[in-house]
Design a protein around this motif. Structure first.
Motif, mmCIF file in Angstrom:
data_model
loop_
_atom_site.group_PDB
_atom_site.id
_atom_site.type_symbol
_atom_site.label_atom_id
_atom_site.label_comp_id
_atom_site.label_asym_id
_atom_site.label_seq_id
_atom_site.Cartn_x
_atom_site.Cartn_y
_atom_site.Cartn_z
ATOM 1 N N GLY A 30 -46.348 -3.617 -2.968
ATOM 2 C CA GLY A 30 -46.284 -3.864 -1.861
ATOM 3 C C GLY A 30 -48.709 -4.092 -2.407
ATOM 4 O O GLY A 30 -49.548 -4.571 -1.410
ATOM 5 N N ASP A 31 -48.425 -4.437 -3.384
ATOM 6 C CA ASP A 31 -50.488 -4.956 -3.403
ATOM 7 C C ASP A 31 -50.066 -6.624 -3.286
ATOM 8 O O ASP A 31 -48.978 -6.980 -3.864
ATOM 9 C CB ASP A 31 -50.697 -4.503 -4.651
ATOM 10 N N SER A 32 -51.393 -6.628 -3.023
ATOM 11 C CA SER A 32 -51.221 -8.049 -2.319
ATOM 12 C C SER A 32 -51.329 -9.114 -3.918
ATOM 13 O O SER A 32 -52.401 -8.591 -4.370
ATOM 14 C CB SER A 32 -52.348 -8.565 -1.722
ATOM 15 N N ARG A 33 -51.313 -10.211 -3.563
ATOM 16 C CA ARG A 33 -51.056 -10.734 -5.362
ATOM 17 C C ARG A 33 -50.805 -10.401 -6.457
ATOM 18 O O ARG A 33 -51.977 -11.395 -7.176
ATOM 19 C CB ARG A 33 -52.674 -11.873 -4.754
ATOM 20 N N ALA A 34 -49.914 -9.390 -6.283
ATOM 21 C CA ALA A 34 -49.879 -8.961 -7.985
ATOM 22 C C ALA A 34 -48.015 -8.873 -8.013
ATOM 23 O O ALA A 34 -47.501 -8.907 -6.645
ATOM 24 C CB ALA A 34 -50.730 -7.502 -8.267
ATOM 25 N N ILE B 133 -54.789 -1.698 -9.380
ATOM 26 C CA ILE B 133 -54.868 -0.088 -10.409
ATOM 27 C C ILE B 133 -53.645 -0.751 -11.565
ATOM 28 O O ILE B 133 -54.262 -0.352 -12.563
ATOM 29 C CB ILE B 133 -53.398 -0.233 -9.407
ATOM 30 N N GLY B 134 -53.733 -1.985 -11.786
ATOM 31 C CA GLY B 134 -53.028 -2.390 -12.722
ATOM 32 C C GLY B 134 -54.547 -2.664 -13.845
ATOM 33 O O GLY B 134 -54.133 -2.862 -15.630
ATOM 34 N N GLU B 135 -55.880 -2.765 -13.470
ATOM 35 C CA GLU B 135 -57.110 -3.061 -14.099
ATOM 36 C C GLU B 135 -56.439 -1.620 -15.423
ATOM 37 O O GLU B 135 -57.092 -2.238 -16.809
ATOM 38 C CB GLU B 135 -58.280 -2.614 -12.816
ATOM 39 N N GLY C 165 -54.734 -6.422 -14.735
ATOM 40 C CA GLY C 165 -55.318 -6.491 -13.562
ATOM 41 C C GLY C 165 -56.384 -6.694 -13.373
ATOM 42 O O GLY C 165 -57.548 -6.823 -14.019
ATOM 43 N N ALA C 166 -57.112 -7.549 -12.031
ATOM 44 C CA ALA C 166 -58.212 -8.119 -11.875
ATOM 45 C C ALA C 166 -59.418 -6.731 -11.627
ATOM 46 O O ALA C 166 -58.347 -5.401 -11.401
ATOM 47 C CB ALA C 166 -58.130 -8.645 -10.315
ATOM 48 N N ASN D 114 -54.532 -11.213 -8.653
ATOM 49 C CA ASN D 114 -54.819 -9.423 -8.883
ATOM 50 C C ASN D 114 -54.155 -9.124 -10.038
ATOM 51 O O ASN D 114 -53.729 -7.907 -10.286
ATOM 52 C CB ASN D 114 -54.404 -9.114 -7.729
ATOM 53 N N GLY D 115 -53.246 -10.031 -10.278
ATOM 54 C CA GLY D 115 -52.244 -9.424 -11.931
ATOM 55 C C GLY D 115 -50.856 -8.155 -11.962
ATOM 56 O O GLY D 115 -49.991 -8.905 -10.120
ATOM 57 N N LEU D 116 -50.842 -7.787 -12.937
ATOM 58 C CA LEU D 116 -49.481 -6.642 -12.768
ATOM 59 C C LEU D 116 -49.870 -5.446 -12.040
ATOM 60 O O LEU D 116 -50.910 -5.028 -11.771
ATOM 61 C CB LEU D 116 -49.102 -6.174 -13.998
#
Ligand code: CA
Length: 517
Positions: free
Chosen positions: A135-139, A170-172, A165-166, A128-130
């Motif tokens: 608490g964001d999963s897989r980021a 949020i990081g998108e 971000g994917a 999921n990136g940055l």
């Protein structure tokens, strides 16, 4: 005479008493000009010891201008693919630590080519990136570079490719990462089309994910994407340039990533040089990117702010060479071996330039080894941020001292970690970890635990594997790499057959491997 002397003295006093303070009190504007997929040789600026046929072919007069006014780094590195580089840039973390080790797109999903590998199961990397929140999963949670700059008063502009971000995270959106303005950035790492006449892919069936957002005023017009983004970036700078606020422009071009589409302002002249049409298109994209650099430099001069504006020029991974190009695969970065996706030099060594008036000696060359995570602490130092609380451990080291002419006499190891699958096969491509220390480079391939050892000083093309010849150096670097991977708790793939994790390349295993041969 006497009167004039005292007037002159007064003028000098004013100059010398006021000017330094004024310079100190005005933080510099900073432009980070990042090109996508640009190789070490994709320019008329020679980064090798002598000019190559590629330097003869390509035309990048504004890079030449920047090299003449600034500093050229001949040993600057990124990671082999997009996202790991971009996350390192935004966080200062090494890829093995931030775990965004492959390119991102779909939320919670590994890449299709990672699902059906012959022998490896890939780890739960940060697909999921940055993320700027915990608490964001897989980021990876980190204080993004633009946020740090915005917090001290910079007006922060994102222009071009984001790919941080994917989709649906949020990081998108760059606006969630500390940018005041977002021009054309979203989750995807490539445009559906470079043509305004195609609306940059908007409305093209099946291309929804890749359609470039924003830029509606250029839709239907005969404008190349690189040009549209540049014009919008200059409009964004213009909105603040007369005020007191310094700006940070992240000029992150989609060019020269695929799809390889002709920038017709330059295409014809390359065709006339007799190269095939794909390579002529590629060359035209490079020159269009260079024109953008020139337009920005011209703008700074016109506004009389060039003396207080730093420009950093970099690419995010090596030049694409294994497919989609004209001519023979894996030759487009010669004398370097291989290209994008590879642990060989063609995949990771980048054309890097820095212009910093009154600090850098014009036309200087640095052989200092720089890696992409170094940009984070460097840019913070340039902005005058000398202490910063980050959530993340910053691995990068500032290269500001080198810009000021200091030489680094220690030997610092640089690390790469890619426990993933990119797709195509070629030299140095595949799940692997690597270290460069001094002139030596060691690569450990996860699937078959094969090892390569090169002396880059003698063999920049990585043609001679010295793993069996120099077991002392092999062991030394295997230990250095293992210690790093352990320290950052690096993820490794597993063998499908046994379910066991690929071991770190420790000494004992390195010896066994050599003895088996
Ligand atoms: Ca890239």
């Amino acid at each position: 005479m006497k009167k004039w002397t005292s007037v002159l003295t007064l003028v000098f006093l004013l100059l010398f008493s006021c000017q330094p303070e004024e310079i100190e009190s005005a933080p510099p504007n900073i432009i980070l000009f990042l090109v996508d997929d640009m190789g070490w040789q994709d320019t008329s600026v020679p980064f090798s010891t002598k000019p190559t046929r590629f330097n003869e072919l390509y035309n990048t007069p504004n890079m030449e201008r920047m090299a003449k006014e600034g500093m050229k780094f001949t040993q600057a590195y990124a990671t082999p693919v997009c996202s790991p580089t971009r996350i390192s840039l935004m966080t200062g973390m090494n890829a093995a630590r931030h775990r965004v080790t492959n390119w991102t797109l779909r939320k919670d999903s590994i890449q299709p080519m990672e699902k059906n590998h012959d022998s490896l199961t890939f780890p739960e990397w940060n697909v999921n990136g940055l993320s700027p929140v915990a608490g964001d999963s897989r980021a990876v949670h980190a204080l993004p570079l633009p946020q740090a700059l915005q917090d001290v008063g910079y007006y922060t502009i994102h222009a071009g490719k984001a790919h941080l971000g994917a989709i649906g995270t949020i990081g998108e959106n760059p606006l969630n990462l500390g940018f005041n303005v977002n021009i054309a950035g979203h989750a995807a790492g490539a445009p559906a089309s470079y043509f305004g006449t195609d609306n940059f892919g908007n409305g093209m069936a099946g291309k929804e994910v890749w359609a470039v957002p924003g830029l509606e005023k250029y839709h239907g017009k005969d404008v190349y994407l690189t040009e549209a983004i540049t014009q919008e970036a200059l409009i964004a700078i213009d909105s603040v340039v007369s005020g007191q606020e310094p700006f940070f422009l992240y000029m992150s071009h989609y060019a020269i990533h695929t799809p390889i589409m002709a920038d017709k302002r330059y295409y014809q002249k390359y065709l006339e040089k007799g190269i095939d049409s794909t390579e002529a298109k590629y060359a035209s994209m490079i020159e269009g990117m260079d024109k953008s650099l020139g337009d920005i430099m011209d703008y700074l001069e016109r506004k009389n702010i060039e003396d207080n504006t730093i420009i950093l020029f970099m690419s995010d991974n090596g030049g694409l060479s294994v497919h989609a190009r004209g001519g023979k695969p894996n030759t487009h970065n010669a004398p370097l071996s291989s290209g994008k996706g590879s642990m060989h030099e063609g995949g990771i060594r980048e054309p890097m330039l820095v212009k910093w008036p009154e600090v850098i000696t014009p036309a200087s060359v640095s052989r200092h080894q720089v890696i992409i995570e170094d940009f984070y602490p460097t840019i913070l130092e340039m902005a005058g941020i000398d202490s910063l609380e980050t959530f993340q451990k910053v691995d990068g080291q500032s290269f500001v001292p080198m810009l000021k002419g200091e030489t680094y006499d220690g030997i610092r190891p640089l690390f790469w970690h890619y426990p993933n699958e990119w797709g195509p096969s070629g030299p140095g491509i595949g799940a692997a970890s690597a270290v460069r220390k001094g002139d030596w480079k060691y690569i450990y391939y996860h699937a078959d635990r094969r090892m390569e050892l090169f002396n880059l000083k003698d063999d920049i093309g990585e043609t001679k594997n010295l793993a069996e010849e120099n077991t002392e150096k092999l062991k030394e670097l295997a230990v250095v790499l293992t210690n790093h991977l352990k320290a950052v708790n690096a993820q490794m793939p597993s063998y499908k057959e046994t379910g066991e994790k690929v071991p770190f390349p420790d000494v004992a295993k390195a010896v066994i491997r050599i003895e088996k041969k």
